[in-house]
Design an enzyme around this catalytic site. Structure first.
Site, short mmCIF file in Angstrom:
data_model
loop_
_atom_site.label_atom_id
_atom_site.label_comp_id
_atom_site.label_asym_id
_atom_site.label_seq_id
_atom_site.Cartn_x
_atom_site.Cartn_y
_atom_site.Cartn_z
CD GLU A 5 -2.50 -1.00 2.42
OE1 GLU A 5 -4.10 -1.30 2.10
OE2 GLU A 5 -2.67 -1.00 3.10
CD GLU A 22 -3.57 -6.96 3.11
OE1 GLU A 22 -4.43 -6.22 3.94
OE2 GLU A 22 -2.27 -6.46 3.53
#
Length: 950
Positions: free
Chosen positions: A412, A482
């Site tokens: 991220e 994820e």
């Protein structure tokens, strides 16, 4: 004082070139872990640097343990932890940081051992310091570094004294490096990994790279060890004795996560002997798939932050080993080291026990999303040297671990030139592994297409190669780096994801977020989470989103995941007495497993025995005949259970450890029958019906025999789970907010009629929320055969229902109850989309043991598929089967609680008998429940037969 070193873009000054992490078997080393002196200042310039000078008087300093975080020591005297998910807890003005910058000055005094060699050099190594450090030894400044979860070394041999050495370290909580470490975790400053002094003799191996590939077509392994110091490499078991740099090819057994074969070797140079643990394996991208040793692998993984509830990210070896053993015991085969390289000893354990590893760089800049990624460091050339330094320190440290099959650039951090530079450097330095990064939507820099929390439908489209994207991306394998956000009760929908992974070759599995709840042990709260330390900015209990609780007890979510990803599929047909066994391993056959059958009648096992299953190769199946059905009652509910267990002790679990299981019915359950034989009688201030007494005005049940019952009525509310509270990524809705807005937490019960028939007592009601026009017309019909009581509940929605229901059933209170018995699924909780791991049987528990201790209290503890339950002197049979929940507090009190310590037992036990429950999903971060698990407001009828236990 100048701030250039902690507020500049550079990774640091004075450190040695990064290299492989290893422990020499011949060179002397000294651990500098232990009790250090500490002084914490509120700002970076509150104190000068005189503390690093020889003879400084630190008599009034505190003592702390290193490795450790100072904010987790001293009972708050040194500051407090703070948690944010992605928001920076300081103004975003890179590379500047606040004046309020807690700074810990550390001192450690040590003597060299008597046998410390007097030749050669020495290296001082820090394995992890958050977030920036300046280091002195005996008054000489060695340099500075950033990169909290990365190793940094200094050459110090010329500065050492036989005794009275003083190591001084100034640690700043905030630095320019903090902008690169915004990783959904507690902000915890300190020296939290090992500090070590190592002798470096003349002629030692400064760095080396073990290349050990495997050719699956020939069964040959090829070994070459590069070393910056010439020497010889020996592997006695393989008859290898060659010079460094030479290539040798011999027959070997390959390394895989399922069969982690390691060969002990040794690198011998003029100055030292270095032990090697060599695993032969080849990682490649071939035919659009991630292949190891020629085979496409399916990752059944978890994301793992390092965590301990008492010491934070300072983990001891036994805690790391416990993590690995728990993973292996629950069928997990892969770890993504989210979002930084782990302690190097953890990778040793992955090599030894067998886990695929995505080794992630210490990089995340998530907070820049708040400004649409403006000024993001990964797209700013001034930061590129720091990014490359982090990539190099990750790769060089961990390059000799066979368990590491993929490098990850970070997490991220948006996109930019810096990430491209990292990917190019890694591909050039280590072409033997693949490169991952989720934030690269077109897979420009990566060898796979990676996503987070994509819904089932989108994952299926990707599996069918209908997802679009660039030509390169469409040719790449897909992983969910994820998914299945394991926050609180859940995650739901794992089984449906796994079916997709096993259906489409392109889908190579995923990594559940995440391994452990990051609760901090707290004397008054049990476990603390964000906001419990007075943080002005925090993200609450979002930090408690693991498959194991903070103390590493497995949650129901971990048990569910174990079942969903089990490597052996067992399906049976009770009608013809056969079982189909499928090997879902990628590499191992079934030789290590033994199979057992058992036969249950009404949930009780009446006979067991071994089952002979062929030694199936990966992907092979066999249909196996079960033995003749054992003799027994003909009118009971019967089923087979087949288990796959370890046939012998292994390094990670003992003989008999269950790896997989399957259950399948032979004869179905007979629903309870009650033929009305008595009618309701009004008199003596009550209505009596068989063994029961009712209030004549309201029709409320008061007792069944001598068992007091109160508060029985329709119930549709549950204490929202973390997934209920979250925002569904697919619809943008927050289910719990919709429920509360609709008033489902404050339903009103209007009595419309109490009717006495010949054999029936009927209570007619309307259940509806205040301020709303929709409701549920609900009838309770009671009948009795004289000894037992049957309650039939009929529910008819009235008006336009805008939301699904949390639950649909009845709630009642018992005056006293402790022990519970039931025939149904268990032994742990199960909800519509989290019940794969709960198997049918008879179970016993206490009311307290029925509770699941989620760090933030919420709906929990329901047992699914219950045929009957016994509690507080009452027997309850379901028609059809039901969900059973019992607790010593009301749902309203559970809903209001912030921590488990807020829940204290009351005088009653509250029991929920649910016809249906809304699913769990994973909307705390991801999609909500699949449509088939959503409980819509529709007409329903269900019944219970109640009786007093004799």
């Amino acid at each position: 004082m100048t701030n250039d070193y902690f507020e500049d873009h550079s990774p640091g000054r004075g450190t040695m070139t990064p290299r492989a992490w290893y422990a020499s078997s011949s060179a002397t080393s000294l651990s500098l872990n232990g009790s250090w002196l500490l002084r914490v200042s509120p700002t970076a310039d509150a104190r000068d640097e005189s503390f690093a000078e020889p003879g400084f008087d630190a008599a009034d300093w505190a003592e702390v343990t290193v490795p450790g975080h100072w904010v987790l020591q001293g009972d708050g005297a040194f500051g407090r932890p703070a948690y944010t998910n992605h928001l920076y807890p300081f103004p975003v003005d890179p590379p500047r940081v606040p004046t309020e910058n807690p700074t810990g000055d550390h001192l450690y005094r040590f003597d060299l051992p008597e046998d410390w060699p007097d030749d050669g050099g020495a290296v001082l190594r820090f394995d992890g310091v958050e977030s920036c450090a300046r280091v002195w030894l005996n008054g000489t400044r060695l340099g500075e570094f950033k990169g909290s979860r990365l190793p940094h070394e200094f050459a110090v041999g010329h500065l050492l004294e036989p005794s009275g050495n003083v190591l001084a370290v100034r640690v700043h909580q905030w630095s320019a490096g903090s902008y690169l470490e915004d990783q959904d975790q507690w902000w915890l400053p300190g020296i939290f990994r090992d500090v070590t002094l190592r002798h470096r003799p003349e002629g030692c191996a400064g760095d080396f790279f073990v290349h050990a590939s495997f050719d699956h077509r020939t069964g040959q392994g090829t070994l070459r060890v590069e070393s910056d110091t010439a020497g010889r490499v020996s592997v006695p078991a393989l008859g290898i004795d060659v010079a460094t740099g030479a290539t040798v090819t011999v027959p070997v057994r390959p390394w895989s996560a399922e069969v982690p074969t390691l060969y002990d070797g040794e690198l011998v140079t003029a100055g030292e002997r270095v032990p090697l643990r060599i695993g032969f394996r080849t990682v490649e991208l071939a035919d659009g798939l991630i292949r190891v040793n020629g085979t496409a692998v399916l990752f059944k993984g978890v994301n793992r932050h390092e965590w301990h509830p008492g010491t934070g990210r300072a983990l001891d070896p036994e805690t790391m080993r416990r993590d690995v053993l728990l993973m292996k015991q629950h069928n997990i085969n892969a770890v993504r080291t989210a979002h930084y390289p782990p302690h190097p000893a953890f990778l040793d354990l992955c090599d030894e026990y067998g886990l695929w590893v995505i080794d992630e760089c210490d990089l995340e800049t998530h907070g820049f999303t708040e400004q649409d990624w403006r000024d993001n460091p990964v797209d700013d050339d001034r930061w590129t040297p720091a990014l490359l330094d982090r990539a190099a320190r990750t790769v060089e440290r961990d390059k000799n671990h066979p368990s590491v099959v993929i490098w990850s650039l970070g997490n991220e951090a948006g996109t930019g030139r810096g990430l491209t530079a990292m990917a190019e450097w890694i591909h050039h330095r280590d072409p033997s592994r693949l490169v991952h990064y989720e934030g690269d939507p077109n897979s420009r820099d990566t060898d796979m297409y990676s996503r987070m929390y994509a819904g089932h439908a989108e994952v299926e489209r990707i599996g069918r190669e209908l997802d679009g994207g660039t030509h390169k991306r469409r040719r790449l394998p897909f992983i969910l780096c994820e998914y299945g956000h394991a926050m609180g009760n859940g995650p739901g929908g794992l089984a449906e994801y796994q079916r997709l992974f096993e259906t489409y070759d392109r889908l190579q599995g995923g990594f559940v977020w995440e391994w452990i709840d990051h609760g901090i042990a707290h004397p008054g709260l049990g476990y603390a989470y964000g906001g419990d330390f007075g943080e002005e900015l925090h993200d609450g209990n979002f930090v408690c989103d693991g498959l194991v609780f903070p103390d590493r007890r497995p949650s129901p979510g971990l048990l569910e995941y174990k079942k969903v990803i089990e490597p052996v599929r067992i399906h049976g047909d009770g009608a013809d007495g056969t079982v189909t066994v499928t090997n879902r391993y990628d590499f191992a056959d079934l030789a290590a497993l033994a199979f057992e059958w058992s036969y249950q009648v009404d949930g009780e096992t009446v006979e067991t025995g071994p089952l002979v299953v062929p030694r199936l190769a990966p992907a092979e199946s066999a249909v196996v005949k079960l033995p003749p059905r054992p003799a027994g009652p003909e009118d009971g509910e019967t089923r087979w259970t087949v288990r796959a267990v370890l046939a012998a002790d292994t390094a990670w679990a003992p003989r008999g450890h269950e790896v997989a299981w399957g259950q399948f019915p032979v004869t179905e359950r007979t629903r309870p029958v009650l033929r009305p034989a008595v009618g309701p009688v009004s008199g003596d201030g009550a209505i009596t019906l068989g063994p029961a007494r009712f209030d004549p005005r309201t029709g409320a049940l008061g007792s069944i025999g001598t068992v007091e019952v109160s508060g029985l009525r329709l119930d549709v509310w549950r204490a929202p789970t973390d997934n209920d509270e979250g925002t569904d990524w697919l619809t943008g809705t927050r289910t719990a907010a919709l429920w509360r807005n609709a008033g489902l937490h404050r339903m009103r019960h209007r009595l419309d009629a109490v009717e006495l028939g010949e054999n029936t007592l009927t209570v007619r009601t309307r259940v509806a929320p205040a301020a709303r026009e929709f409701g549920l017309d609900t009838d309770y019909r009671w009948t009795s055969d004289g000894d037992r009581l049957r309650l039939t509940v009929s529910v008819r929605p009235d008006g336009e229902w805008p939301v699904p229901l949390p639950r649909l059933g009845v709630r009642l209170a018992l005056a006293a109850a402790d022990e519970v018995r039931w025939f149904g699924a268990g032994p742990h909780e199960g909800y519509p989309d989290t019940r794969a791991a709960a198997r049918l049987g008879r179970y016993e528990s206490t009311v307290d043991e029925l509770q699941t201790p989620y760090v933030r209290p919420q709906e929990n503890g329901a047992r699914a598929d219950v045929r009957w339950a016994e509690i507080g002197g009452l027997r309850i049979e379901g028609d059809p089967a039901f969900y059973f929940t019992a607790r010593r507090w009301t749902t309203e009190r559970l809903d209001a609680a912030a921590h488990l310590t807020d829940l204290t037992p009351g005088d009653a036990v509250w029991v929920n008998l649910d016809h249906a429950l809304h699913g769990i999903g994973t909307a705390s971060c991801g999609p909500g429940p699949l449509p088939r698990y959503q409980l819509r407001a529709e007409g329903a009828e269900f019944a219970f037969v109640l009786s007093q236990l004799r």
